[in-house]
Design a protein around this motif. Structure first.
Motif, PDB file in Angstrom:
ATOM      1  N   LYS A   1      43.050  13.446 -25.850  1.00  0.00           N
ATOM      2  CA  LYS A   1      41.615  13.690 -25.697  1.00  0.00           C
ATOM      3  C   LYS A   1      41.304  14.232 -24.304  1.00  0.00           C
ATOM      4  CE  LYS A   1      37.132  11.354 -25.837  1.00  0.00           C
ATOM      5  NZ  LYS A   1      36.699  11.825 -24.529  1.00  0.00           N
ATOM      6  N   VAL A   2      41.878  13.626 -23.282  1.00  0.00           N
ATOM      7  CA  VAL A   2      41.638  14.075 -21.906  1.00  0.00           C
ATOM      8  C   VAL A   2      42.130  15.504 -21.714  1.00  0.00           C
ATOM      9  CG1 VAL A   2      42.283  13.694 -19.487  1.00  0.00           C
ATOM     10  CG2 VAL A   2      41.616  11.754 -20.915  1.00  0.00           C
ATOM     11  N   LEU A   3      43.322  15.798 -22.236  1.00  0.00           N
ATOM     12  CA  LEU A   3      43.877  17.145 -22.104  1.00  0.00           C
ATOM     13  C   LEU A   3      43.022  18.181 -22.838  1.00  0.00           C
ATOM     14  CD1 LEU A   3      47.665  16.329 -22.504  1.00  0.00           C
ATOM     15  CD2 LEU A   3      46.555  17.231 -20.443  1.00  0.00           C
ATOM     16  N   ARG A   4      42.623  17.882 -24.074  1.00  0.00           N
ATOM     17  CA  ARG A   4      41.797  18.810 -24.847  1.00  0.00           C
ATOM     18  C   ARG A   4      40.447  19.041 -24.162  1.00  0.00           C
ATOM     19  NH1 ARG A   4      44.346  22.285 -27.499  1.00  0.00           N
ATOM     20  NH2 ARG A   4      46.059  21.323 -28.571  1.00  0.00           N
ATOM     21  N   ASP A   5      39.838  17.968 -23.665  1.00  0.00           N
ATOM     22  CA  ASP A   5      38.551  18.097 -22.964  1.00  0.00           C
ATOM     23  C   ASP A   5      38.692  18.975 -21.722  1.00  0.00           C
ATOM     24  OD1 ASP A   5      37.331  16.517 -24.873  1.00  0.00           O
ATOM     25  OD2 ASP A   5      37.259  14.716 -23.620  1.00  0.00           O
ATOM     26  N   LYS A   6      39.805  18.805 -21.012  1.00  0.00           N
ATOM     27  CA  LYS A   6      40.029  19.597 -19.800  1.00  0.00           C
ATOM     28  C   LYS A   6      40.203  21.074 -20.141  1.00  0.00           C
ATOM     29  CE  LYS A   6      42.609  19.514 -15.494  1.00  0.00           C
ATOM     30  NZ  LYS A   6      43.496  18.760 -14.637  1.00  0.00           N
TER      31      LYS A   6
ATOM     32  N   SER B   1      37.973  26.422 -20.045  1.00  0.00           N
ATOM     33  CA  SER B   1      37.937  27.709 -20.741  1.00  0.00           C
ATOM     34  C   SER B   1      36.564  28.358 -20.677  1.00  0.00           C
ATOM     35  CB  SER B   1      38.365  27.548 -22.199  1.00  0.00           C
ATOM     36  OG  SER B   1      37.315  27.007 -22.979  1.00  0.00           O
ATOM     37  N   GLY B   2      35.524  27.546 -20.605  1.00  0.00           N
ATOM     38  CA  GLY B   2      34.183  28.099 -20.597  1.00  0.00           C
ATOM     39  C   GLY B   2      33.739  28.609 -21.959  1.00  0.00           C
ATOM     40  N   GLU B   3      34.600  28.480 -22.955  1.00  0.00           N
ATOM     41  CA  GLU B   3      34.250  28.890 -24.314  1.00  0.00           C
ATOM     42  C   GLU B   3      33.453  27.761 -24.970  1.00  0.00           C
ATOM     43  OE1 GLU B   3      34.886  31.822 -25.700  1.00  0.00           O
ATOM     44  OE2 GLU B   3      36.270  32.606 -24.207  1.00  0.00           O
ATOM     45  N   PRO B   4      32.375  28.086 -25.677  1.00  0.00           N
ATOM     46  CA  PRO B   4      31.557  27.056 -26.315  1.00  0.00           C
ATOM     47  C   PRO B   4      32.134  26.615 -27.660  1.00  0.00           C
ATOM     48  CG  PRO B   4      30.589  29.191 -26.716  1.00  0.00           C
ATOM     49  CD  PRO B   4      31.815  29.423 -25.845  1.00  0.00           C
ATOM     50  N   LEU B   5      33.385  26.206 -27.646  1.00  0.00           N
ATOM     51  CA  LEU B   5      34.087  25.861 -28.885  1.00  0.00           C
ATOM     52  C   LEU B   5      34.325  24.357 -28.969  1.00  0.00           C
ATOM     53  CD1 LEU B   5      36.746  28.692 -28.687  1.00  0.00           C
ATOM     54  CD2 LEU B   5      34.795  28.614 -30.244  1.00  0.00           C
ATOM     55  N   ASN B   6      34.193  23.811 -30.175  1.00  0.00           N
ATOM     56  CA  ASN B   6      34.525  22.403 -30.365  1.00  0.00           C
ATOM     57  C   ASN B   6      36.001  22.270 -30.750  1.00  0.00           C
ATOM     58  OD1 ASN B   6      34.834  22.642 -33.246  1.00  0.00           O
ATOM     59  ND2 ASN B   6      32.624  22.431 -33.493  1.00  0.00           N
ATOM     60  N   LYS B   7      36.447  21.047 -30.941  1.00  0.00           N
ATOM     61  CA  LYS B   7      37.870  20.798 -31.210  1.00  0.00           C
ATOM     62  C   LYS B   7      38.341  21.442 -32.504  1.00  0.00           C
ATOM     63  CE  LYS B   7      37.595  16.574 -28.622  1.00  0.00           C
ATOM     64  NZ  LYS B   7      37.108  15.235 -28.683  1.00  0.00           N
ATOM     65  N   THR B   8      37.509  21.380 -33.535  1.00  0.00           N
ATOM     66  CA  THR B   8      37.890  21.976 -34.815  1.00  0.00           C
ATOM     67  C   THR B   8      37.996  23.490 -34.691  1.00  0.00           C
ATOM     68  OG1 THR B   8      36.773  20.160 -35.967  1.00  0.00           O
ATOM     69  CG2 THR B   8      37.298  22.120 -37.266  1.00  0.00           C
TER      70      THR B   8
ATOM     71  N   SER C   1      43.379  32.925 -23.100  1.00  0.00           N
ATOM     72  CA  SER C   1      42.782  32.213 -21.969  1.00  0.00           C
ATOM     73  C   SER C   1      43.141  30.728 -22.023  1.00  0.00           C
ATOM     74  CB  SER C   1      41.265  32.395 -21.999  1.00  0.00           C
ATOM     75  OG  SER C   1      40.652  31.574 -21.039  1.00  0.00           O
ATOM     76  N   MET C   2      43.041  30.136 -23.214  1.00  0.00           N
ATOM     77  CA  MET C   2      43.367  28.714 -23.351  1.00  0.00           C
ATOM     78  C   MET C   2      44.855  28.465 -23.095  1.00  0.00           C
ATOM     79  SD  MET C   2      40.889  27.209 -26.298  1.00  0.00           S
ATOM     80  CE  MET C   2      40.602  28.647 -27.318  1.00  0.00           C
ATOM     81  N   LEU C   3      45.722  29.397 -23.508  1.00  0.00           N
ATOM     82  CA  LEU C   3      47.148  29.253 -23.233  1.00  0.00           C
ATOM     83  C   LEU C   3      47.411  29.255 -21.730  1.00  0.00           C
ATOM     84  CD1 LEU C   3      50.102  29.049 -24.059  1.00  0.00           C
ATOM     85  CD2 LEU C   3      50.128  31.553 -24.273  1.00  0.00           C
ATOM     86  N   GLU C   4      46.759  30.156 -21.026  1.00  0.00           N
ATOM     87  CA  GLU C   4      46.919  30.218 -19.573  1.00  0.00           C
ATOM     88  C   GLU C   4      46.439  28.914 -18.919  1.00  0.00           C
ATOM     89  OE1 GLU C   4      44.917  32.797 -16.079  1.00  0.00           O
ATOM     90  OE2 GLU C   4      45.830  33.968 -17.697  1.00  0.00           O
ATOM     91  N   ILE C   5      45.333  28.394 -19.389  1.00  0.00           N
ATOM     92  CA  ILE C   5      44.810  27.122 -18.872  1.00  0.00           C
ATOM     93  C   ILE C   5      45.807  25.999 -19.139  1.00  0.00           C
ATOM     94  CG2 ILE C   5      43.013  25.373 -19.227  1.00  0.00           C
ATOM     95  CD1 ILE C   5      41.102  27.825 -19.729  1.00  0.00           C
ATOM     96  N   LYS C   6      46.361  25.959 -20.341  1.00  0.00           N
ATOM     97  CA  LYS C   6      47.342  24.922 -20.687  1.00  0.00           C
ATOM     98  C   LYS C   6      48.580  25.027 -19.799  1.00  0.00           C
ATOM     99  CE  LYS C   6      45.917  25.004 -25.498  1.00  0.00           C
ATOM    100  NZ  LYS C   6      46.319  25.433 -26.848  1.00  0.00           N
ATOM    101  N   GLN C   7      49.015  26.240 -19.512  1.00  0.00           N
ATOM    102  CA  GLN C   7      50.172  26.428 -18.627  1.00  0.00           C
ATOM    103  C   GLN C   7      49.853  25.938 -17.215  1.00  0.00           C
ATOM    104  OE1 GLN C   7      50.664  30.620 -19.424  1.00  0.00           O
ATOM    105  NE2 GLN C   7      52.317  30.256 -20.893  1.00  0.00           N
ATOM    106  N   ASN C   8      48.640  26.180 -16.752  1.00  0.00           N
ATOM    107  CA  ASN C   8      48.229  25.692 -15.427  1.00  0.00           C
ATOM    108  C   ASN C   8      48.152  24.175 -15.394  1.00  0.00           C
ATOM    109  OD1 ASN C   8      48.043  28.303 -14.394  1.00  0.00           O
ATOM    110  ND2 ASN C   8      45.868  28.475 -14.855  1.00  0.00           N
ATOM    111  N   ILE C   9      47.642  23.570 -16.462  1.00  0.00           N
ATOM    112  CA  ILE C   9      47.580  22.107 -16.539  1.00  0.00           C
ATOM    113  C   ILE C   9      48.993  21.537 -16.555  1.00  0.00           C
ATOM    114  CG2 ILE C   9      46.944  20.158 -18.013  1.00  0.00           C
ATOM    115  CD1 ILE C   9      44.435  21.811 -18.821  1.00  0.00           C
ATOM    116  N   GLU C  10      49.886  22.172 -17.298  1.00  0.00           N
ATOM    117  CA  GLU C  10      51.279  21.711 -17.324  1.00  0.00           C
ATOM    118  C   GLU C  10      51.896  21.789 -15.929  1.00  0.00           C
ATOM    119  OE1 GLU C  10      55.554  22.784 -19.375  1.00  0.00           O
ATOM    120  OE2 GLU C  10      53.745  23.123 -20.560  1.00  0.00           O
ATOM    121  N   ALA C  11      51.586  22.834 -15.196  1.00  0.00           N
ATOM    122  CA  ALA C  11      52.093  22.959 -13.822  1.00  0.00           C
ATOM    123  C   ALA C  11      51.535  21.832 -12.940  1.00  0.00           C
ATOM    124  CB  ALA C  11      51.726  24.324 -13.238  1.00  0.00           C
TER     125      ALA C  11
END
Length: 138
Positions: free
Chosen positions: A19-24, A29-36, A105-115
């Motif tokens: 949940k914390v990771l998805r919220d981050k 991302s700045g995209e107005p998207l929900n989890k689904t 964009s979300m992939l890049e964010i995930k890679q940065n979070i992983e770093a």
């Protein structure tokens, strides 16, 4: 949070971290998207073209719920429908350029979070976590 987490069982610990990771990711991302919506975009990115029924099965929600979410994604320009000969009921859904850009964009964010995680807990711990999560224990 550590005190709270230490009182949880493994399943709830994993859920809380997820949940914390998805919220981050969503926040960054700045995209107005929900989890689904993000889950559907990820499935389309992975599979290319999917019907609403196929998406529904993959993400384990009702066809009606999937249809409603797809309608939102269509309205916002993240996905589009493609004609399929012989099947007027279940139109294939594809990512648009906007949807593809959001996924990248979300992939890049995930890679940065992983770093960031790697910097905090170390490469060996991240590799151990990756190994544990890819093992067949469920």
């Amino acid at each position: 949070m550590n005190e709270y987490m230490s009182g949880l069982n493994l399943v709830d610990m994993i859920s809380e971290k997820h949940k914390v990771l998805r919220d981050k990711v969503n926040q960054m991302s700045g995209e107005p998207l929900n989890k689904t919506e993000t889950h559907i975009l990820a499935m389309l990115e992975q599979h290319g073209v999917l019907s609403i029924s196929e998406i529904s099965r993959l993400i384990s929600i009702s066809r009606q719920g999937t249809q409603k979410t797809i309608n939102n994604l269509l309205a916002e320009g993240y996905v589009d429908t493609a004609a399929k000969e012989g099947n007027s009921r279940d139109k294939p859904i594809v990512l648009t350029a906007k949807g593809t850009a959001a996924c990248r964009s979300m992939l890049e964010i995930k890679q940065n979070i992983e770093a960031e995680i790697t910097a905090r807990i170390g490469r060996e711990q991240v590799e151990l976590l990756r190994t544990l999560l890819t093992q067949d224990w469920l």
